[in-house]
Design a protein around this motif. Structure first.
Motif, PDB file in Angstrom:
ATOM      1  N   SER A  48      42.275  34.226  47.155  1.00  0.00           N
ATOM      2  CA  SER A  48      41.735  34.199  45.797  1.00  0.00           C
ATOM      3  C   SER A  48      40.374  34.872  45.739  1.00  0.00           C
ATOM      4  CB  SER A  48      41.631  32.750  45.307  1.00  0.00           C
ATOM      5  OG  SER A  48      41.056  32.692  44.028  1.00  0.00           O
ATOM      6  N   ARG A  49      39.524  34.621  46.747  1.00  0.00           N
ATOM      7  CA  ARG A  49      38.200  35.252  46.781  1.00  0.00           C
ATOM      8  C   ARG A  49      38.314  36.766  46.914  1.00  0.00           C
ATOM      9  NH1 ARG A  49      37.020  30.642  49.896  1.00  0.00           N
ATOM     10  NH2 ARG A  49      37.294  31.796  51.842  1.00  0.00           N
ATOM     11  N   LYS A  50      39.380  37.226  47.534  1.00  0.00           N
ATOM     12  CA  LYS A  50      39.613  38.666  47.666  1.00  0.00           C
ATOM     13  C   LYS A  50      40.233  39.269  46.412  1.00  0.00           C
ATOM     14  CE  LYS A  50      40.320  38.623  52.698  1.00  0.00           C
ATOM     15  NZ  LYS A  50      41.291  38.907  53.794  1.00  0.00           N
ATOM     16  N   GLY A  51      40.584  38.417  45.476  1.00  0.00           N
ATOM     17  CA  GLY A  51      41.185  38.905  44.241  1.00  0.00           C
ATOM     18  C   GLY A  51      42.659  39.212  44.358  1.00  0.00           C
ATOM     19  N   LEU A  52      43.321  38.706  45.393  1.00  0.00           N
ATOM     20  CA  LEU A  52      44.733  39.007  45.612  1.00  0.00           C
ATOM     21  C   LEU A  52      45.666  37.968  45.001  1.00  0.00           C
ATOM     22  CD1 LEU A  52      44.608  40.286  49.303  1.00  0.00           C
ATOM     23  CD2 LEU A  52      44.908  41.637  47.222  1.00  0.00           C
ATOM     24  N   VAL A  53      45.145  36.785  44.729  1.00  0.00           N
ATOM     25  CA  VAL A  53      45.957  35.761  44.064  1.00  0.00           C
ATOM     26  C   VAL A  53      45.091  35.030  43.048  1.00  0.00           C
ATOM     27  CG1 VAL A  53      47.426  35.412  46.103  1.00  0.00           C
ATOM     28  CG2 VAL A  53      45.463  33.898  45.711  1.00  0.00           C
ATOM     29  N   LYS A  54      45.764  34.410  42.081  1.00  0.00           N
ATOM     30  CA  LYS A  54      45.081  33.577  41.101  1.00  0.00           C
ATOM     31  C   LYS A  54      45.632  32.169  41.211  1.00  0.00           C
ATOM     32  CE  LYS A  54      44.084  33.020  36.182  1.00  0.00           C
ATOM     33  NZ  LYS A  54      44.295  33.566  34.818  1.00  0.00           N
ATOM     34  N   ILE A  55      44.729  31.223  41.455  1.00  0.00           N
ATOM     35  CA  ILE A  55      45.127  29.829  41.603  1.00  0.00           C
ATOM     36  C   ILE A  55      44.836  29.104  40.302  1.00  0.00           C
ATOM     37  CG2 ILE A  55      44.764  27.698  42.898  1.00  0.00           C
ATOM     38  CD1 ILE A  55      43.785  29.407  45.241  1.00  0.00           C
ATOM     39  N   SER A  56      45.862  28.518  39.707  1.00  0.00           N
ATOM     40  CA  SER A  56      45.715  27.769  38.458  1.00  0.00           C
ATOM     41  C   SER A  56      46.210  26.343  38.651  1.00  0.00           C
ATOM     42  CB  SER A  56      46.499  28.442  37.324  1.00  0.00           C
ATOM     43  OG  SER A  56      46.048  29.779  37.121  1.00  0.00           O
TER      44      SER A  56
END
Length: 237
Positions: A62-70
């Motif tokens: 997520s910090r790398k912008g590769l996934v979004k955690i919701s």
């Protein structure tokens, strides 16, 4: 040739192995942008690891912008944005600011960066962009005696200049410099007088841009940034 190892090489954490594997799968297209990743339970089974390792791996991605955690939803694949790229540098940048001359070096970087932007604006800004910059200038003028508001309109004036090339990375860098440098600055004495001066500097920069005076706009911008720095840290800083 004999190599003597003084200490054993540390084994990678389980979460790092999961992160690397998932990142490779995303980059190779096994998961496309917008696709949901398998549930945490399925990932735990696939990698034979516990829930903490999966969550650590997803947090890093997520910090790398590769996934979004919701919350309450499946984690989905995303693509890094300029803001993601800059945010990865934030921690290191803020640490560097505390080092000797750290603020001075960042202010110098800001001068180089904004110098290019203002030169571009003077040469390429459209009539609509000139109008937008003039509107930002008017807001700046009307807030000289309201410190919190002036700070916002001051930043926005420079942001409009950064937006003129139409490059989202420039806007991300501008916002980062605001976060790293400008917001970290102490309050100045004689604030209202300095706000008036800052507004007049902005007016001069605007007039040079509107007149398509590239060299004049650059000189006005550099002097403005230098004066702002000197008013806080002194000319010998």
């Amino acid at each position: 040739m004999t190599i003597t190892i003084k200490r054993p090489v540390e084994r990678k954490k389980l979460s790092e192995r999961v992160e690397e594997e998932l990142e490779q799968m995303i980059r190779q297209g096994e998961f496309s942008e917008g696709d949901p990743l398998p549930s945490e339970r399925d990932l735990m089974a696939a990698f034979s690891v516990g829930r903490p390792s999966i969550r650590d791996a997803l947090s890093s991605l997520s910090r790398k912008g590769l996934v979004k955690i919701s919350s309450g939803e499946r984690t989905r694949v995303t693509r890094p944005s300029p803001d993601t790229i800059i945010s990865e540098l934030s921690g290191m940048s803020k640490d560097f600011l505390t080092q000797p001359n750290g603020i001075k070096y960042f202010d110098q970087m800001r001068q180089f960066f904004e110098s290019s932007l203002v030169r571009y604006a003077a040469e390429h800004a459209t009539d609509e962009q000139i109008d937008e910059l003039e509107a930002a200038l008017e807001l700046n003028k009307n807030s000289t005696n309201i410190e919190a508001q002036f700070k916002k309109t001051d930043t926005n004036f420079h942001r409009v200049i950064a937006s003129i090339p139409g490059n989202p990375i420039f806007l991300a860098i501008h916002q980062a410099l605001v976060d790293w440098v400008i917001d970290a600055r102490p309050d100045r004495e004689g604030q209202e007088y300095l706000n008036e001066k800052s507004y007049n500097d902005h007016l001069n920069i605007f007039n040079k841009i509107k007149a398509r005076d590239v060299e004049g706009a650059d000189a006005a911008l550099i002097q403005h940034l230098q004066d702002s720095f000197d008013s806080i840290y002194g000319s010998d800083a």
